[in-house]
Design an enzyme around this catalytic site. Structure first.
Site, PDB file in Angstrom:
ATOM      1  CB  VAL A  99      -0.918   0.035   1.237  1.00 52.55           C
ATOM      2  CG1 VAL A  99      -1.835   1.260   1.191  1.00 52.55           C
ATOM      3  CG2 VAL A  99      -1.736  -1.244   1.343  1.00 52.55           C
ATOM      4  CB  CYS A 100       1.004   4.188   0.532  1.00 51.62           C
ATOM      5  SG  CYS A 100       1.419   5.934   0.620  1.00 51.62           S
ATOM      6  CB  THR A 101       5.795   4.922   0.093  1.00 53.06           C
ATOM      7  OG1 THR A 101       5.434   4.922   1.482  1.00 53.06           O
ATOM      8  CG2 THR A 101       5.445   6.271  -0.511  1.00 53.06           C
ATOM      9  CB  THR A 119       3.993   4.089  -5.215  1.00 48.79           C
ATOM     10  OG1 THR A 119       4.426   4.335  -3.872  1.00 48.79           O
ATOM     11  CG2 THR A 119       4.492   5.218  -6.106  1.00 48.79           C
TER      12      THR A 119
END
Length: 209
Positions: A99-101, A119
């Site tokens: 998830v995300c970075t 990302t």
């Protein structure tokens, strides 16, 4: 089914709890909260979470979930045990997700080389520099890897994974259970549409100015 949530200082809480809420209620699932060593650690907003085991305690999870967060840049440089564990655990896992970075950590482990992945919009250049083919999609499924864009997209990733694991009917039932029917109070703004004033305001918030 053993689902490993990879924790580290500076991660974003919702990056973990979004997919966790989607997946953890299923009777087949046993959740594991792993870090370099067991014990408390602070998220990027100071909220304390507790790792219950070390990465080395679960070398072959069925599913891996890697959150992102404000501490991802430090993690890329310092969380060597996490990166090494990802590289070793991924080949035997049914699904590796982020998830995300968190996707930058997958890339650091060599999992995303030449593969499409997404990302947080603020880390696309970093992800591309680590060898991934950067997508702007909210969720990207490529083989046995699922990556999600920033923060709230972790819920979408969890539901996408739930469909792969248990079928559409179960995934939709989970979506009903968590009452996931987003109606944001403001019109969504894509990163490409955000003007400099909005980006500057965000920078001020994040820097505490």
């Amino acid at each position: 089914m053993d689902i490993a949530f990879a924790l580290y200082p500076g991660m974003t809480l919702l990056d973990m709890t979004g997919p966790h809420e989607v997946l953890a209620h299923h009777p087949e699932v046993t959740c594991h909260y792993l870090a370099t060593r067991p014990g408390p650690l602070a998220t990027d907003t100071g909220f304390q979470v507790t790792a219950t085991a070390a990465f080395s305690d679960l070398p072959r999870p069925d599913v891996i979930v890697v959150p992102g967060g404000g501490g991802y840049a430090r993690a890329l440089e310092e969380e060597t045990e996490l990166v090494d564990w990802l590289a070793a655990a991924h080949p035997s896992a049914a699904w590796t997700t982020s998830v995300c970075t968190g996707s930058t950590l997958l890339a650091k482990a060599g999992i995303l080389t030449g593969r499409p992945a997404t990302t947080h919009w603020g880390a696309r250049d970093v992800l591309g520099g680590l060898g991934a083919q950067v997508s702007t999609d909210r969720v990207v499924v490529d083989g046995d890897v699922i990556t999600a864009a920033g923060v709230s997209a972790g819920i979408d990733m969890g539901l996408t994974l739930a469909e792969r694991l248990w079928g559409l009917e179960t995934a939709r039932a989970i979506q009903l259970f968590i009452e996931y029917a987003p109606e944001p109070p403001f019109t969504p703004v894509a990163s490409e549409e955000a003007g400099p004033e909005m980006v500057e305001a965000l920078d001020r918030i994040l820097s505490g100015v």
